[in-house]
Motif scaffolding. Structure first.
Motif, PDB file in Angstrom:
ATOM      1  N   LYS A 326       0.827  -1.209   0.000  1.00 38.80           N
ATOM      2  CA  LYS A 326       0.000   0.000   0.000  1.00 38.80           C
ATOM      3  C   LYS A 326       0.864   1.262   0.000  1.00 38.80           C
ATOM      4  O   LYS A 326       0.626   2.195  -0.762  1.00 38.80           O
ATOM      5  N   VAL A 327       1.869   1.253   0.832  1.00 41.76           N
ATOM      6  CA  VAL A 327       2.749   2.422   0.927  1.00 41.76           C
ATOM      7  C   VAL A 327       3.486   2.643  -0.397  1.00 41.76           C
ATOM      8  O   VAL A 327       3.576   3.757  -0.904  1.00 41.76           O
ATOM      9  N   LEU A 328       3.987   1.562  -0.952  1.00 43.85           N
ATOM     10  CA  LEU A 328       4.722   1.683  -2.221  1.00 43.85           C
ATOM     11  C   LEU A 328       3.815   2.241  -3.317  1.00 43.85           C
ATOM     12  O   LEU A 328       4.200   3.122  -4.077  1.00 43.85           O
ATOM     13  N   LYS A 329       2.593   1.700  -3.353  1.00 38.07           N
ATOM     14  CA  LYS A 329       1.650   2.184  -4.371  1.00 38.07           C
ATOM     15  C   LYS A 329       1.350   3.665  -4.175  1.00 38.07           C
ATOM     16  O   LYS A 329       1.210   4.406  -5.153  1.00 38.07           O
ATOM     17  N   SER A 330       1.250   4.079  -2.939  1.00 38.92           N
ATOM     18  CA  SER A 330       0.963   5.494  -2.674  1.00 38.92           C
ATOM     19  C   SER A 330       2.119   6.371  -3.134  1.00 38.92           C
ATOM     20  O   SER A 330       1.963   7.560  -3.365  1.00 38.92           O
ATOM     21  N   LYS A 331       3.292   5.781  -3.242  1.00 41.94           N
ATOM     22  CA  LYS A 331       4.452   6.527  -3.753  1.00 41.94           C
ATOM     23  C   LYS A 331       4.600   6.351  -5.259  1.00 41.94           C
ATOM     24  O   LYS A 331       5.657   6.645  -5.823  1.00 41.94           O
ATOM     25  N   LYS A 332       3.558   5.844  -5.895  1.00 44.38           N
ATOM     26  CA  LYS A 332       3.553   5.652  -7.354  1.00 44.38           C
ATOM     27  C   LYS A 332       4.611   4.640  -7.816  1.00 44.38           C
ATOM     28  O   LYS A 332       5.149   4.756  -8.908  1.00 44.38           O
ATOM     29  N   ILE A 333       4.915   3.707  -6.936  1.00 42.86           N
ATOM     30  CA  ILE A 333       5.825   2.638  -7.335  1.00 42.86           C
ATOM     31  C   ILE A 333       4.964   1.438  -7.707  1.00 42.86           C
ATOM     32  O   ILE A 333       4.096   1.027  -6.939  1.00 42.86           O
ATOM     33  N   SER A 334       5.182   0.894  -8.895  1.00 45.10           N
ATOM     34  CA  SER A 334       4.342  -0.237  -9.299  1.00 45.10           C
ATOM     35  C   SER A 334       4.936  -1.517  -8.725  1.00 45.10           C
ATOM     36  O   SER A 334       6.095  -1.843  -8.920  1.00 45.10           O
ATOM     37  N   VAL A 335       4.102  -2.202  -7.976  1.00 42.52           N
ATOM     38  CA  VAL A 335       4.583  -3.356  -7.226  1.00 42.52           C
ATOM     39  C   VAL A 335       3.657  -4.550  -7.440  1.00 42.52           C
ATOM     40  O   VAL A 335       2.448  -4.382  -7.560  1.00 42.52           O
ATOM     41  N   VAL A 357      12.451  -7.063 -14.131  1.00 40.98           N
ATOM     42  CA  VAL A 357      11.917  -6.320 -12.979  1.00 40.98           C
ATOM     43  C   VAL A 357      13.090  -5.807 -12.127  1.00 40.98           C
ATOM     44  O   VAL A 357      13.913  -6.590 -11.685  1.00 40.98           O
ATOM     45  N   PRO A 358      13.169  -4.502 -11.927  1.00 38.52           N
ATOM     46  CA  PRO A 358      14.368  -3.920 -11.300  1.00 38.52           C
ATOM     47  C   PRO A 358      14.661  -4.409  -9.876  1.00 38.52           C
ATOM     48  O   PRO A 358      15.806  -4.632  -9.533  1.00 38.52           O
ATOM     49  N   VAL A 359      13.609  -4.555  -9.066  1.00 42.52           N
ATOM     50  CA  VAL A 359      13.835  -4.918  -7.663  1.00 42.52           C
ATOM     51  C   VAL A 359      12.976  -6.115  -7.285  1.00 42.52           C
ATOM     52  O   VAL A 359      11.791  -6.160  -7.593  1.00 42.52           O
ATOM     53  N   GLU A 396      12.565   2.928  -2.602  1.00 42.36           N
ATOM     54  CA  GLU A 396      12.455   4.163  -3.367  1.00 42.36           C
ATOM     55  C   GLU A 396      13.845   4.645  -3.790  1.00 42.36           C
ATOM     56  O   GLU A 396      14.083   4.998  -4.947  1.00 42.36           O
ATOM     57  N   GLN A 397      14.766   4.608  -2.836  1.00 40.94           N
ATOM     58  CA  GLN A 397      16.132   5.035  -3.107  1.00 40.94           C
ATOM     59  C   GLN A 397      16.817   4.063  -4.067  1.00 40.94           C
ATOM     60  O   GLN A 397      17.520   4.465  -4.991  1.00 40.94           O
ATOM     61  N   LEU A 398      16.562   2.782  -3.831  1.00 37.96           N
ATOM     62  CA  LEU A 398      17.208   1.756  -4.650  1.00 37.96           C
ATOM     63  C   LEU A 398      16.801   1.897  -6.125  1.00 37.96           C
ATOM     64  O   LEU A 398      17.632   1.774  -7.025  1.00 37.96           O
ATOM     65  N   LEU A 399      15.521   2.187  -6.358  1.00 37.51           N
ATOM     66  CA  LEU A 399      15.054   2.360  -7.738  1.00 37.51           C
ATOM     67  C   LEU A 399      15.806   3.508  -8.415  1.00 37.51           C
ATOM     68  O   LEU A 399      16.205   3.400  -9.577  1.00 37.51           O
ATOM     69  N   GLU A 400      16.012   4.565  -7.654  1.00 42.66           N
ATOM     70  CA  GLU A 400      16.772   5.695  -8.220  1.00 42.66           C
ATOM     71  C   GLU A 400      18.211   5.295  -8.494  1.00 42.66           C
ATOM     72  O   GLU A 400      18.781   5.644  -9.533  1.00 42.66           O
TER      73      GLU A 400
END
Length: 490
Positions: A326-335, A357-359, A396-400
């Motif tokens: 839920k938190v990831l989705k709220s940050k617009k991260i597709s999970v 898939v990156p992570v 979030e940081q890792l994706l960047e």
RNA sequence: CGGGGUGUAGCGUAGCCCGGUCAUCGCGUCUGCUUUGGGAGCAGAAGGUCGCAAGUUCGAAUCUUGCCACCCCGACCA
């Protein structure tokens, strides 16, 4: 190495073909040279579209749609344009079928012949300029800043999925301006947008440059381009932006009255990128385990694989993971939380690696006890144990980091494979090894063609951001003011 | 469009040269049980117009011709 995927060193082109199919990006169709873009591949294309479209809108462009069919006569109005495209046009000659009187099936009804044949657009300059004629009278009507997302058809002899297909998807921008400078600025602006998109979204470093007369778009005064290096050292033209001068305005009689009351032809540009970018994306980053996607374009950015026996364990894991999702989705991260109990974890690991898939996050009972998860990153294949607490920020940081790292890796590769070449002997040796050759050229088409004939290398571009440097042509020895980029290309 | 190669089950393949129980094997699929931290194990089962069409033959996956698709190499191109 992924199951059934050839390695890049074994056979680069087979690796590419197999990867496209195994990663579920696209497949060949019943029609030669055409492709079926599958949902996973199409969602990458949609992400590209979205990012580009936003950039176009931010710079004042609007979308519109022009027809697929073009009257045959339109194409011949601009002399070099028709010359460039005539050989690869699909032509519609009839508008009706009928039952075959001799048996099963249908035949073309010979009585339904079109008076004027239609061609399927290989590009839309001609229909669009024939329309702009009606839209432009005064300087007040300018500029016209239009883009369209469309399919085009070029009947290619040799096709390769994404890289060169008979039908492909693209966007084509077509603008009309009152002054030469404005049109030239537009041409340059759109090139910058393409370069920015390639580097920031695709993590693909590109060289911005101008095409030589030989490689210029049919009907353009100048063609700017971005050129990227693939992992086999070959070049791929990833986008083009054309300054059309007044060529199409003159061909289609598009004039406007300026403030002083004089009647002038308008100045034009056109610019495009296509589904070829998908090919560039694949060939630039992926490895022998499968796709490597930059997080900004990955349809699934994070996959969570639970490791469990029975529903109770899954429930225990879900209890911890559902809030994270839920938190990831709220940050617009597709999970994707892959609860499928049919496939085993090891199978899933390999599958998501193949799909780029990156992570990947793996969570089992051991993790629940220690309050950790295992996080694996696709670009380096490194795994680390990370606390569940604060995992969303970590991801979030890792994706960047992954986005940055993929870009850096591609940039380092390119840097290592650009060679300053000053003698013809060195040129011949290096072109066989691959990479970009930065060399002096005397500026003549004759030399360019001779080099192409002897080495299959073309001038990819005359780089824009480069310092002048006096030298002598690597082939003819004649004087040259700057180096240009030679390479074998897709 | 020229030269070369390939097409056999969802995927990958053996058989083709020398026509006749040859339709082979692996993966996948289905069923059951056991499994689950890197593509699981055992047992059983289903699945094929041998790319398509014509021809030769008593008989064709196998020989001939045409067509279609894909791959590699040329010419052409985003």
């Amino acid at each position: 190495m992924a199951k059934g995927l050839p390695t890049r060193s074994e056979n680069y082109s087979e690796w590419y073909n197999e990867l496209v199919k195994k990663a579920d990006l696209a497949e060949n169709s019943a029609v030669r040279g055409c492709m079926i873009i599958k949902p996973y591949g199409y969602s990458i294309w949609e992400k590209m579209q979205r990012a580009l479209d936003d950039m176009f809108k931010e710079t004042g462009h609007s979308n519109a749609y022009f027809p697929l069919f073009i009257p045959k006569s339109f194409l011949s109005k601009e002399a070099s344009h028709v010359e460039g495209f005539a050989k690869e046009c699909a032509v519609v000659t009839h508008y009706r079928l009928k039952n075959d009187p001799d048996g099963k099936g249908v035949i073309v009804d010979p009585e339904a012949k079109l008076e004027e044949e239609l061609i399927v657009r290989p590009t839309s300059e001609t229909v669009i300029w024939s329309t702009y004629k009606n839209w432009v009278q005064s300087y007040r009507d300018l500029p016209i800043l239009i883009n369209q997302w469309a399919n085009v058809v070029r009947w290619e002899m040799r096709t390769r999925i994404f890289l060169r297909t008979a039908e492909f998807l693209w966007q084509e921008g077509h603008t009309a301006h009152a002054t030469q400078k404005e049109a030239e600025d537009e041409t340059r602006q759109m090139l910058e947008i393409y370069a920015q998109f390639a580097e920031e979204w695709m993590a693909l470093p590109v060289i911005k440059g101008a095409k030589t007369a030989n490689e210029r778009f049919a009907g353009a005064e100048e063609t700017l381009c971005i050129e990227a290096m693939m992992q086999d050292g070959k070049a791929l033209q990833a986008g083009t932006s054309h300054f059309l001068g007044q060529n199409f305005a003159k061909a289609f009689d598009v004039k406007f009255q300026d403030k002083a009351g004089n009647l002038e032809h308008v100045w034009g540009t056109s610019w495009g990128v296509s589904t070829r970018l998908m090919g560039a994306l694949i060939m630039a980053h992926s490895d022998d385990n499968g796709l490597v996607l930059p997080p900004k374009l990955a349809p699934i950015q994070v996959v969570i694989v639970p490791i469990f026996k029975g529903d109770e364990q899954l429930d225990a894991i879900s209890e911890k993971i559902d809030p994270l999702v839920k938190v990831l989705k709220s940050k617009k991260i597709s999970v994707k939380f892959d609860k499928d109990d049919q496939a085993r974890p090891g199978w899933k690991f390999a599958e998501y690696e193949l799909k780029g898939v990156p992570v990947r996050v793996a969570v089992g009972m051991r993790d629940l006890e220690s309050g950790t998860v295992e996080v694996a990153r696709r670009d380096t294949l490194e795994k680390s144990v990370v606390p569940i607490e604060g995992l969303d920020a970590y991801i979030e940081q890792l994706l960047e980091d992954i986005q940055t790292n993929i870009y850096k890796k591609a940039l380092d590769f390119r840097t290592e494979n650009i060679f300053k070449i000053d003698t013809w002997d060195d040129f011949l040796v290096q072109i066989e090894k691959g990479g970009f050759l930065s060399a002096h050229w005397d500026g003549t088409s004759e030399t360019e063609e001779k080099i192409k004939e002897l080495t299959k290398a073309t001038i990819r571009c005359i780089p824009l951001d480069t310092e002048e440097e006096a030298g002598s042509c690597v082939f003819s020895g004649k004087p040259s003011a700057q180096r240009v980029v030679f390479a074998r290309a897709y």
